[in-house]
Design a protein around this motif. Structure first.
Motif, PDB file in Angstrom:
ATOM      1  N   VAL A  72       0.849  -1.199   0.000  1.00 53.85           N
ATOM      2  CA  VAL A  72       0.000   0.000   0.000  1.00 53.85           C
ATOM      3  C   VAL A  72       0.882   1.246   0.000  1.00 53.85           C
ATOM      4  O   VAL A  72       0.640   2.191  -0.754  1.00 53.85           O
ATOM      5  N   GLU A  73       1.921   1.246   0.820  1.00 50.06           N
ATOM      6  CA  GLU A  73       2.830   2.405   0.880  1.00 50.06           C
ATOM      7  C   GLU A  73       3.574   2.591  -0.442  1.00 50.06           C
ATOM      8  O   GLU A  73       3.740   3.714  -0.911  1.00 50.06           O
ATOM      9  N   LEU A  74       4.009   1.498  -1.060  1.00 48.83           N
ATOM     10  CA  LEU A  74       4.702   1.610  -2.348  1.00 48.83           C
ATOM     11  C   LEU A  74       3.760   2.075  -3.456  1.00 48.83           C
ATOM     12  O   LEU A  74       4.197   2.737  -4.394  1.00 48.83           O
ATOM     13  N   HIS A  75       2.476   1.746  -3.344  1.00 47.01           N
ATOM     14  CA  HIS A  75       1.505   2.247  -4.316  1.00 47.01           C
ATOM     15  C   HIS A  75       1.380   3.760  -4.165  1.00 47.01           C
ATOM     16  O   HIS A  75       1.242   4.471  -5.161  1.00 47.01           O
ATOM     17  N   ARG A  76       1.418   4.245  -2.923  1.00 45.99           N
ATOM     18  CA  ARG A  76       1.323   5.681  -2.668  1.00 45.99           C
ATOM     19  C   ARG A  76       2.596   6.404  -3.086  1.00 45.99           C
ATOM     20  O   ARG A  76       2.545   7.539  -3.540  1.00 45.99           O
TER      21      ARG A  76
END
Length: 109
Positions: A72-76
């Motif tokens: 999720v953080e890497l998507h952001r």
């Protein structure tokens, strides 16, 4: 070294159906040109390779939860993905770092 281990885990993870996986948290939708479906098997294989034992259902559930939050953080913020890598490979390398820095790996009884 964790990057090399992650690469090894990706190539060595059996593609045949693994033992039944416990009910696991959902992974986010993959980024374009990525597939996260092998991650639970790869996490299990990494655990087995590093600790020489399979993870318990709870350990695997916590592992998937940890990796899902990283995805999720890497998507952001895709800047967290090393050049030439993918989000899936990046979280697997991060996971291998985490396992190799744990007390179970570092200390011998």
């Amino acid at each position: 070294q964790a990057d090399l281990l992650a690469e090894r885990i990706i190539t060595e993870t059996p593609t045949s159906p693994p033992p039944a996986l416990p009910s696991l948290p959902e992974l986010p939708e993959p980024l374009p040109n990525e597939d996260y479906s092998a991650l639970p098997r790869q996490l299990r294989h990494a655990w087995q390779t590093i600790y020489c034992r399979p993870p318990s259902d709870e350990e695997l559930r916590l592992s998937v939860t940890h990796v899902a939050s990283q995805l999720v953080e890497l998507h952001r913020n895709p800047a967290g993905i090393v050049a030439g890598s993918t989000a899936a490979k990046q979280v697997l390398a991060n996971y291998c770092h985490t396992l190799m820095n744990s007390n179970e790996f570092v200390y011998v009884d």
